[in-house]
Design a protein around this motif. Structure first.
Motif, PDB file in Angstrom:
ATOM      1  N   HIS A   1      -0.702   9.472   3.474  1.00 36.08           N
ATOM      2  CA  HIS A   1      -1.859   8.886   4.165  1.00 36.08           C
ATOM      3  C   HIS A   1      -2.105   7.440   3.738  1.00 36.08           C
ATOM      4  O   HIS A   1      -3.206   7.089   3.325  1.00 36.08           O
ATOM      5  N   THR A   2      -1.081   6.627   3.812  1.00 33.88           N
ATOM      6  CA  THR A   2      -1.208   5.245   3.358  1.00 33.88           C
ATOM      7  C   THR A   2      -1.330   4.295   4.544  1.00 33.88           C
ATOM      8  O   THR A   2      -0.863   4.583   5.637  1.00 33.88           O
ATOM      9  N   ASN A   3      -1.951   3.161   4.276  1.00 36.97           N
ATOM     10  CA  ASN A   3      -2.107   2.132   5.289  1.00 36.97           C
ATOM     11  C   ASN A   3      -0.962   1.131   5.209  1.00 36.97           C
ATOM     12  O   ASN A   3      -0.182   1.138   4.261  1.00 36.97           O
TER      13      ASN A   3
ATOM     14  N   LEU B   1       5.124  -0.571   6.708  1.00 35.58           N
ATOM     15  CA  LEU B   1       4.459   0.660   7.127  1.00 35.58           C
ATOM     16  C   LEU B   1       5.072   1.830   6.333  1.00 35.58           C
ATOM     17  O   LEU B   1       6.128   2.338   6.698  1.00 35.58           O
ATOM     18  N   PRO B   2       4.438   2.233   5.224  1.00 36.29           N
ATOM     19  CA  PRO B   2       5.022   3.288   4.388  1.00 36.29           C
ATOM     20  C   PRO B   2       5.366   4.568   5.141  1.00 36.29           C
ATOM     21  O   PRO B   2       6.290   5.280   4.746  1.00 36.29           O
TER      22      PRO B   2
ATOM     23  N   VAL C   1      -1.800  -0.347  -3.499  1.00 35.00           N
ATOM     24  CA  VAL C   1      -0.990   0.753  -4.015  1.00 35.00           C
ATOM     25  C   VAL C   1      -0.811   1.753  -2.880  1.00 35.00           C
ATOM     26  O   VAL C   1      -1.779   2.126  -2.222  1.00 35.00           O
ATOM     27  N   PHE C   2       0.442   2.152  -2.641  1.00 32.91           N
ATOM     28  CA  PHE C   2       0.681   3.204  -1.652  1.00 32.91           C
ATOM     29  C   PHE C   2       1.420   4.343  -2.325  1.00 32.91           C
ATOM     30  O   PHE C   2       2.230   4.139  -3.223  1.00 32.91           O
TER      31      PHE C   2
END
Length: 159
Positions: free
Chosen positions: A49-51, A31-32, A59-60
């Motif tokens: 706002h990354t998943n 979880l970034p 890619v995050f």
């Protein structure tokens, strides 16, 4: 909870045994938005706002800060290793560029139901760009900062 470490010219590896099951640790690592909590370098500001990380090829993006980049910047992190509850790895690049060769590898090895050996490797062996090598003095993150990341991860998982 002793920390083991191994350093070469192009790689630093630190390991520590956690009193937590691998799935709980993996949940935090993938979880970034939680990476700021575990960052021992102090470079991470927040995720962008990354998943959750669920597969190779994702890619995050992270919001970062550091004197080595003249202040605030972003990185794109290309997931190059993913095996649920045992491995997550990514290669970092300045946002909008291809990764120049350094990577972060988190390995989890269950040692019973509530004990997991966590190994973090920071590897810059694939960096071959001479101009980059002159500009950036590897390693950017020290062994003690990696050990701090393991300690921070233990706190994040326990919290």
């Amino acid at each position: 909870m002793a920390t083991e470490h191994h350093t070469t010219d192009t790689r630093i590896t630190v390991s520590r045994t956690f009193d937590s099951p691998a799935p709980e640790i993996f949940d935090v690592l993938t979880l970034p938005s939680r990476h700021k909590e575990i960052d021992g370098s102090g470079f991470i500001v927040s995720d962008d706002h990354t998943n959750r990380i669920t597969a190779v090829g994702q890619v995050f993006t992270m919001n970062m800060t550091g004197d080595h980049m003249g202040g605030d910047y972003q990185t794109d992190n290309h997931v190059v290793g993913y095996d649920k509850n045992t491995l997550v790895a990514w290669k970092t690049a300045p946002a909008g560029t291809e990764p120049p060769g350094w990577e972060w590898v988190w390995e989890l090895k269950a040692d019973g139901p509530d004990s997991t050996e966590v190994t973090l490797t920071y590897d810059w062996a694939a960096v071959t760009d001479k101009a980059l090598l002159q500009k950036v003095h590897f390693p950017l993150v020290s062994e003690s900062q990696l050990e701090d990341s393991l300690g921070n991860l233990a706190s994040a998982v326990a919290g």
